[in-house]
Structures are given as structure tokens and as C-alpha cells.
Design a protein around this motif. Structure first.
Motif, PDB file in Angstrom:
ATOM      1  N   CYS A 115       0.800  -1.237   0.000  1.00 17.21           N
ATOM      2  CA  CYS A 115       0.000   0.000   0.000  1.00 17.21           C
ATOM      3  C   CYS A 115       0.826   1.277   0.000  1.00 17.21           C
ATOM      4  CB  CYS A 115      -0.865   0.078   1.256  1.00 17.21           C
ATOM      5  SG  CYS A 115      -2.123  -1.168   1.366  1.00 17.21           S
TER       6      CYS A 115
ATOM      7  N   ARG B 109       1.633   3.028  -3.116  1.00 20.56           N
ATOM      8  CA  ARG B 109       1.141   2.048  -4.102  1.00 20.56           C
ATOM      9  C   ARG B 109       2.156   0.943  -4.404  1.00 20.56           C
ATOM     10  NH1 ARG B 109      -0.442   6.820  -6.867  1.00 20.56           N
ATOM     11  NH2 ARG B 109      -2.588   7.386  -6.395  1.00 20.56           N
TER      12      ARG B 109
ATOM     13  N   GLY C 272      -6.442  -7.236   1.952  1.00 20.67           N
ATOM     14  CA  GLY C 272      -5.036  -7.477   1.650  1.00 20.67           C
ATOM     15  C   GLY C 272      -4.697  -7.272   0.194  1.00 20.67           C
TER      16      GLY C 272
ATOM     17  N   MET D 184      -8.416   6.457   5.349  1.00 19.02           N
ATOM     18  CA  MET D 184      -8.505   5.070   5.767  1.00 19.02           C
ATOM     19  C   MET D 184      -9.823   4.811   6.495  1.00 19.02           C
ATOM     20  SD  MET D 184      -5.881   3.193   4.859  1.00 19.02           S
ATOM     21  CE  MET D 184      -5.010   2.028   5.889  1.00 19.02           C
TER      22      MET D 184
ATOM     23  N   PHE E 240      -9.536   1.501  -4.499  1.00 20.70           N
ATOM     24  CA  PHE E 240      -8.650   0.950  -3.472  1.00 20.70           C
ATOM     25  C   PHE E 240      -9.373  -0.112  -2.651  1.00 20.70           C
ATOM     26  CE2 PHE E 240      -5.903   1.827   0.519  1.00 20.70           C
ATOM     27  CZ  PHE E 240      -4.996   0.844   0.145  1.00 20.70           C
TER      28      PHE E 240
ATOM     29  N   ALA F 253      -9.317  -3.105  -4.661  1.00 23.58           N
ATOM     30  CA  ALA F 253      -7.967  -3.688  -4.683  1.00 23.58           C
ATOM     31  C   ALA F 253      -7.690  -4.514  -3.428  1.00 23.58           C
ATOM     32  CB  ALA F 253      -6.921  -2.580  -4.826  1.00 23.58           C
ATOM     33  N   CYS F 254      -8.227  -4.070  -2.290  1.00 24.75           N
ATOM     34  CA  CYS F 254      -7.942  -4.701  -0.996  1.00 24.75           C
ATOM     35  C   CYS F 254      -8.913  -5.807  -0.623  1.00 24.75           C
ATOM     36  CB  CYS F 254      -8.042  -3.680   0.143  1.00 24.75           C
ATOM     37  SG  CYS F 254      -6.800  -2.431   0.085  1.00 24.75           S
TER      38      CYS F 254
ATOM     39  N   LYS G 122      -4.727   4.032 -10.881  1.00 31.74           N
ATOM     40  CA  LYS G 122      -4.172   4.487  -9.604  1.00 31.74           C
ATOM     41  C   LYS G 122      -5.318   4.641  -8.621  1.00 31.74           C
ATOM     42  CE  LYS G 122       0.030   7.089 -10.570  1.00 31.74           C
ATOM     43  NZ  LYS G 122       0.662   8.418 -10.358  1.00 31.74           N
ATOM     44  N   THR G 123      -5.239   3.934  -7.508  1.00 32.50           N
ATOM     45  CA  THR G 123      -6.260   4.067  -6.476  1.00 32.50           C
ATOM     46  C   THR G 123      -5.542   4.460  -5.197  1.00 32.50           C
ATOM     47  OG1 THR G 123      -6.123   1.828  -5.536  1.00 32.50           O
ATOM     48  CG2 THR G 123      -7.433   2.099  -7.542  1.00 32.50           C
ATOM     49  N   ALA G 124      -6.234   5.131  -4.293  1.00 33.36           N
ATOM     50  CA  ALA G 124      -5.557   5.576  -3.071  1.00 33.36           C
ATOM     51  C   ALA G 124      -6.507   6.246  -2.099  1.00 33.36           C
ATOM     52  CB  ALA G 124      -4.434   6.553  -3.412  1.00 33.36           C
TER      53      ALA G 124
ATOM     54  N   ASN H 105      -2.596  10.781  -1.345  1.00 33.83           N
ATOM     55  CA  ASN H 105      -2.513   9.534  -2.123  1.00 33.83           C
ATOM     56  C   ASN H 105      -1.357   8.634  -1.715  1.00 33.83           C
ATOM     57  OD1 ASN H 105      -4.742  10.156  -3.709  1.00 33.83           O
ATOM     58  ND2 ASN H 105      -3.512  11.269  -5.205  1.00 33.83           N
ATOM     59  N   MET H 106      -0.968   8.724  -0.455  1.00 31.41           N
ATOM     60  CA  MET H 106       0.215   7.977  -0.027  1.00 31.41           C
ATOM     61  C   MET H 106      -0.070   6.492   0.199  1.00 31.41           C
ATOM     62  SD  MET H 106       3.237   9.214   0.192  1.00 31.41           S
ATOM     63  CE  MET H 106       4.024  10.777  -0.155  1.00 31.41           C
ATOM     64  N   ILE H 107      -1.330   6.159   0.431  1.00 31.04           N
ATOM     65  CA  ILE H 107      -1.695   4.767   0.698  1.00 31.04           C
ATOM     66  C   ILE H 107      -2.620   4.304  -0.424  1.00 31.04           C
ATOM     67  CG2 ILE H 107      -2.598   3.184   2.468  1.00 31.04           C
ATOM     68  CD1 ILE H 107      -0.416   5.105   3.499  1.00 31.04           C
ATOM     69  N   GLY H 108      -2.191   3.326  -1.190  1.00 29.23           N
ATOM     70  CA  GLY H 108      -3.030   2.920  -2.307  1.00 29.23           C
ATOM     71  C   GLY H 108      -2.504   1.717  -3.049  1.00 29.23           C
ATOM     72  N   ALA H 109      -3.045   1.530  -4.254  1.00 24.37           N
ATOM     73  CA  ALA H 109      -2.652   0.363  -5.054  1.00 24.37           C
ATOM     74  C   ALA H 109      -2.836   0.686  -6.529  1.00 24.37           C
ATOM     75  CB  ALA H 109      -3.519  -0.838  -4.681  1.00 24.37           C
ATOM     76  N   PHE H 110      -2.131  -0.048  -7.364  1.00 23.23           N
ATOM     77  CA  PHE H 110      -2.441  -0.018  -8.788  1.00 23.23           C
ATOM     78  C   PHE H 110      -3.470  -1.113  -9.030  1.00 23.23           C
ATOM     79  CE2 PHE H 110       1.691   2.018  -8.827  1.00 23.23           C
ATOM     80  CZ  PHE H 110       1.540   3.005  -9.782  1.00 23.23           C
TER      81      PHE H 110
END
Lengths: 362, 362
Positions: free
Chosen positions: A116, A119, A154, B77, B112, B115-116, B141-143, B151-156
Motif C-alpha cells: 500500500c 502504491r 489485503g 482510511m 482501493f 484492490a484490498c 491508480k487508487t488511493a 494519495n500515499m496509501i493505495g494500489a495499482f
């Protein structure tokens, strides 16, 4: 030292298995070239190994240590936030690496934090429990628990390397060691019958924590898992066989509250349920179920579900499991020792009878 | 209706741009074949479009609606947990699909969550703001934001499809529409000079929200972004050019608190700073900077950073930006209109002078 390679194209990575890897400066630094590092551990493991590991890693521009409370009950979004807050306030950039020093909880949550943060940043694993060495450190599954279900939040995020230092097993409490053996036995059951027979024969040596036997058991377990994961990275199909005993086991863990039953204990009982179900279908011999029960007892693993659970509660919790697809409960059973099968035709009646019978022995 | 394809191998997906897509039952259902659905929207957008969309989606076995509070300050979050709690308690399985109906905040956080949840489920986007249509809905880009960085916490995590219904722009507040135009202009600046000239010429039509002009601007913007993303999915290099103005802009957003300056407003001012810096390096003509400033003013976008900020504060916040690699600040500048450059040689002195001069005009 033995080296296994998990083959996942550009996400391939090595697993090193051997003695004193924790202090093998050259090997560690080869896989941790960056100047920034976040070491995540817990209050039980850190006092034992952190100083030595730090010394082996040499001087770095920025090292953040995050020491978590110990236990499955801390594998939560709150703990994930605690890690991310530290990484943020110390201003780690995208080229940082997270290092997980500890068991499966530390590994799973550190991997998810790495997945996370910005990313996705690199992470490596230094698993210190048998369970995490043979299971959670191989395959890139990272997660935290949700109050209503285990590992529900996760990501798939592969580590850059895994360092399995078998010396760390000498300090592992007996109960956790036994729980790890449950997963070791699982690999024999689902994909390597000769290994299962080897385990039946060598269990006394493993329980005495003899190095050669430990290294052999870990390597064969990791090889089995690496092979399955390489064939099915994101659990489209085959990978599900790794969940033998887990659907039953997760129900136990959820019902009892995380941390009450150890994961491996719940899986052991779950595997026994899956074997019993396989035997009732006529797929494996009754004798194998009895031998397996005996093996679990030798390892001092539980052979009956918690007495305070009901069949209905099991079915309810199993319906929430990740392996449910479009309303169909998928279970892993055994066609034979060493040969797992994914079944989607389990009826409520079949499961209820199975569970009620098992609960009567509890 | 126009269709663009984002080419990402097995993660490729279509972007549909046209009128009344929100009620195009056939098109929507073609991309949402499952029986389970989670619709995430916010309290501003849901009353406008949710009923119509629901009707077009037809009957489903399980539909969960999560209506969030509106605003960048809720991209946290805590809100992510709110979505996941609902999805968990309604027992969605791995074959569920999340649908984001709203602007960039709804899209980023829904993506996001997808993604999780169970380590990744499908999602689709129905972006209802100009900004989200041309920016956040393309590229995976998700976050969520962290108190210390955007946008520091996220996922592609790539969506399965994006449905851009241009009618939804008629209900968009003027300030948000202008903020979206900032990103549209960005695409011209970084990779399509003829498009930038077209924008300079057609801005009155766009500001009048004429359908043909809107469709053209959105399609060219998405095409530019899709091309860059296809070439560099995980921001190894080229994709960074999409961040023109963003390093300065993120500093403004963080300093002012999320939701005070709109993202597009901060980016507009950031782009002006990047152009000014490019001009000082002799890369683009002074006249271009003046014309650009004029264009921003026509759109009613801010042309100076917040008066209460200092150059030091900018530098501090920019040092925490994701584009910092191994301590080096990377900035996107312009070699020419339509030609972006990633520079890593900006000195503190150069930036301080630039920022102090800009702050004097604030």
C-alpha cells in the motif's frame, strides 16, 4: 544453505534456507541495496534477534524500527496504520524496503504495508516461526484481518527475497512449533505423498528440532508451495488446494476470536475434518484418517473442534469464507494422500452430519 | 458514443464516452455480468443519478449501496474501512463488483477498496466530474490520503470499464468544472501541442459546456493519458509526466488541508510554477507563460500560491512527495509546449527564488 526460486516472471524471488542467515551480512545486503529500510518486528522477536540483524545490515541513511504487539489479534487495520504512520513521518521514499522480522502476523501485515505504501514498495521476509517459514513467507499473499473474517483485507505483493534462518526455530515455543508442523504436514497431504510418509517416519526428529530434519522439511514444504504458487499466482484455481483444512479452520479462528486457537491448530483440526469427509466419500481409507489423527496427537495438535461451537455456527462462518464463489462453498478434500481435489458439491446435510459427529467427540 | 481502449495486456479495458451512458442498460450490463454489486457514491451525486443507474442495472441478487460524505477530506482510511465494513457485513464474495459513481474521491477510494477486498475484486467507474473523467478514471491508480501526504496509501488496480456520461457535467458546480479543465489543459501541455492550441481557441465553448466540445476535450485527454499509462503502467518513468504541476500542487493541498483548494486548482497553480521555471531555464518563451496565465484566468483558476505559505514550507512538503527517489526531487517541466521533461537537477536555490517570486504576487 539451500536456495529455492519462486518462478513468477519479473516478480520471481529466491528463498534461502540455512543456518545463521540472520547474520549473513553479504547475503542480506545483496538483496537490500537501498539506503532506506523499515524493520517491522514484534515485542517477542525483536529482543531476540533485532540487534544481530541490524549489525549485519550495516550502516544505512535511514532505518525505522516498528515493534508491534505480539499476536494475531493485532493483525488489524489499526496496526497497519501504525506502521504506515511511522513510515510516513520518517519520510521514507519509494525506494525504501520493508523488512519483516517475525512470524506470519508480522510478515502478512508488513507485506500489506509494503503493497500500500506509495502504491507499492519492496519488502523482504525474515520469518522466525515454522509456520511463517513454510507458509506465509512464500507466495505473496499479504493481509490484515477484519472483525468479521480472517485475511479479508489485503493484496498480492511478492517479496524480493525470503531468508529462512533455521536457528530461530530453537527459540520457538512448543505450541507454535506444533502449529507450524500442521502446515508442513499439509504439503505432504496435498501434493507430495512420499514427503507425507517421510514426515510420519521422521516426526520424532522434527519434534526434537534436529537441524537436518528441519531443513529438509522446510525445503520440501517451500518447494511444494512455490510450485503451486508459480502455477497460479492469484488463486484462479490450483492455488486453492493450499487451503486444505482452512475453510473449517478459519471458522474456528473467527468463532474463538483471533489468537485463541493458533492458525496451525485450527488448520490441523480442519484437515482432520476434510480427511474424514474424504473418507466418507470413499476417496481415502479409514485407516489413513486414523493414522493422521495419531500423527496430530503425536505433535500435540487438537483433533476436535471447540466444544462450544455448533454445526450451524460453522456453516454460517464458512459461508463468509473467501473461497465462496457466487454462493457456492468450495472445499479442498483429498482424492488420495498427496492428491487434493477442489469440490463444490458439498451439501448442507453432508456438512452438518460431519460437523455434528466431530463436535460430539469434542 | 466513442470508445477508447487502454492497452495493458490482460488488464486492458474500454473507456466509453458519450451521452446518457448512465442509463444505457445494455452497455452497463455487458460489463457487469455478476449477481453481486456494491455501488459507492456520495451524498451529492447519489440523489442526482443513483436511481436511474440502479434501474439501468436491472435486478441483482445482492446490491449494497454505500453513500459517503462528499469531499477530499473524507478520502481516508476511515472511509475505506466504512466501505469494507459494509461489503463484509453484506457478505459479498470474490465475484462481486464495486461500482464508483462520483468524482475522483469516490473513484480512488472505491478502486482501493476493490484492490484490498479479498486481495482484489473487479470494479468499474462511472465518473461524474470532469476531473475524474479525464484523470482519475484512467490508469488504475487508487488511493486514500494520509494526514501527512496525499494519495500515499493505495494500489495499482485497473477498472474493468469506465463509463463517461458527459450529461453529468451539466450538474457540476462551476468551480469543480474549472478544476477539471486544469487537468484537460495539462494533457495539451505535456503531450499534445495541437490539442493545447485547440483548447486556447475553444475555451469559451468548453466553459459554455457545449456537448461536442466537451466530448472532444474528454476524448483527447483520455487518449493522451491512456497512451502514457499503456507505456508505463506502474510509473517507472514516462508516467511521471502526468504529474506536471502536481508536486507544487500537492504541497498546496497538504498545507491548506484537503478540500480547501480543489486538486485541479492546486495543479493549475503548480503548472504555472512549472512553466515559469521552464521559462527561466530558457526552455519555453516568456510569452507562453503569459498566455497560459491568461488561459487560467479565463477559466477562473488561481494563478498564485496561497499567500500564507512560505517557500520553506513548499520545499518541506515537496520533499515528502512520492516523486522523491533516493533523496532527489524530481520535477516535471516543459521543454516545449506538448513536450514534458523529467528533471532531477533542481537546486534548492532555484526553487526558493521561484517560489518567493510567486508568493510575492499572491
Amino acid at each position: 544453505m539451500h536456495t529455492l526460486h519462486v518462478e513468477l516472471g519479473e516478480r520471481s524471488y529466491p528463498i534461502y534456507i540455512g543456518r545463521d542467515l540472520l547474520t549473513d551480512s553479504e547475503l542480506l545486503c545483496q538483496h537490500l541495496p537501498g539506503s532506506q529500510l523499515v524493520i517491522v518486528s514484534n515485542e517477542t522477536i525483536a529482543p531476540l534477534y533485532l540487534d544481530r540483524l541490524r549489525a549485519a545490515l550495516g550502516p544505512r541513511e535511514l532505518v525505522t524500527e516498528v515493534i508491534l504487539a505480539d499476536g494475531e489479534q493485532y493483525k488489524t487495520m489499526a496496526t497497519l496504520n501504525e506502521i504506515l504512520d511511522r513510515v510516513m513521518s520518517d519520510r521514507h521514499n519509494r525506494s525504501t524496503t520493508l523488512l519483516a522480522l517475525g512470524g506470519g502476523v508480522v510478515g502478512d501485515i508488513t507485506g500489506f504495508a509494503a503493497a500500500c505504501y506509495q502504491r507499492g514498495v519492496n519488502y523482504v521476509q525474515v520469518p522466525t516461526t515454522l509456520l511463517s517459514q513454510v507458509d506465509s513467507s512464500v507466495g505473496g499473499k499479504t493481509a490484515v484481518n477484519h472483525p468479521q473474517g480472517k485475511n479479508m483485507i489485503g493484496a498480492f505483493h511478492q517479496p524480493r527475497a525470503v531468508f529462512i534462518d533455521i536457528n530461530t526455530l530453537q527459540s520457538l515455543p512448543a505450541r507454535e512449533f506444533a502449529a507450524g508442523l500442521a502446515e508442513v504436514i499439509k504439503y505432504g497431504l496435498i501434493c507430495d505423498a512420499p514427503f507425507y510418509r517421510w514426515l510420519q517416519a521422521h516426526m520424532p526428529k522434527l519434534l526434537a528440532r534436529e537441524e537436518a530434519a528441519l531443513a529438509e522439511a522446510i525445503e520440501r514444504s517451500c518447494a511444494c508451495k512455490a510450485e503451486v504458487v508459480a502455477a497460479d499466482e492469484r488463486e484462479g484455481g490450483l492455488r486453492a488446494i493450499l487451503n486444505l483444512g482452512h475453510t473449517f479452520g478459519h471458522a474456528i479462528e473467527t468463532a474463538q476470536g483471533y489468537g485463541s486457537w493458533l492458525h496451525g491448530e485450527a488448520v490441523a483440526t480442519g484437515m482432520l475434518l476434510a480427511m474424514e469427509m474424504s473418507a466418507r466419500r470413499g476417496w481415502i481409507a479409514r485407516e489413513e484418517v486414523a493414522d493422521f489423527r495419531q500423527l496430530l496427537q503425536t505433535v500435540q495438535l487438537p483433533v476436535a473442534p471447540p466444544a462450544d461451537m455448533t454445526a450451524d455456527q460453522f456453516l454460517d462462518l464458512m459461508g463468509r469464507d473467501k473461497k465462496v464463489l457466487d454462493g457456492t462453498l468450495r472445499l479442498i478434500l483429498l482424492r488420495d494422500i498427496g492428491e487434493a481435489a477442489i469440490v463444490a458439491d458439498a451439501s448442507e446435510a453432508e456438512l452438518t452430519t460431519l460437523l455434528e459427529d466431530a463436535l460430539q467427540t469434542a
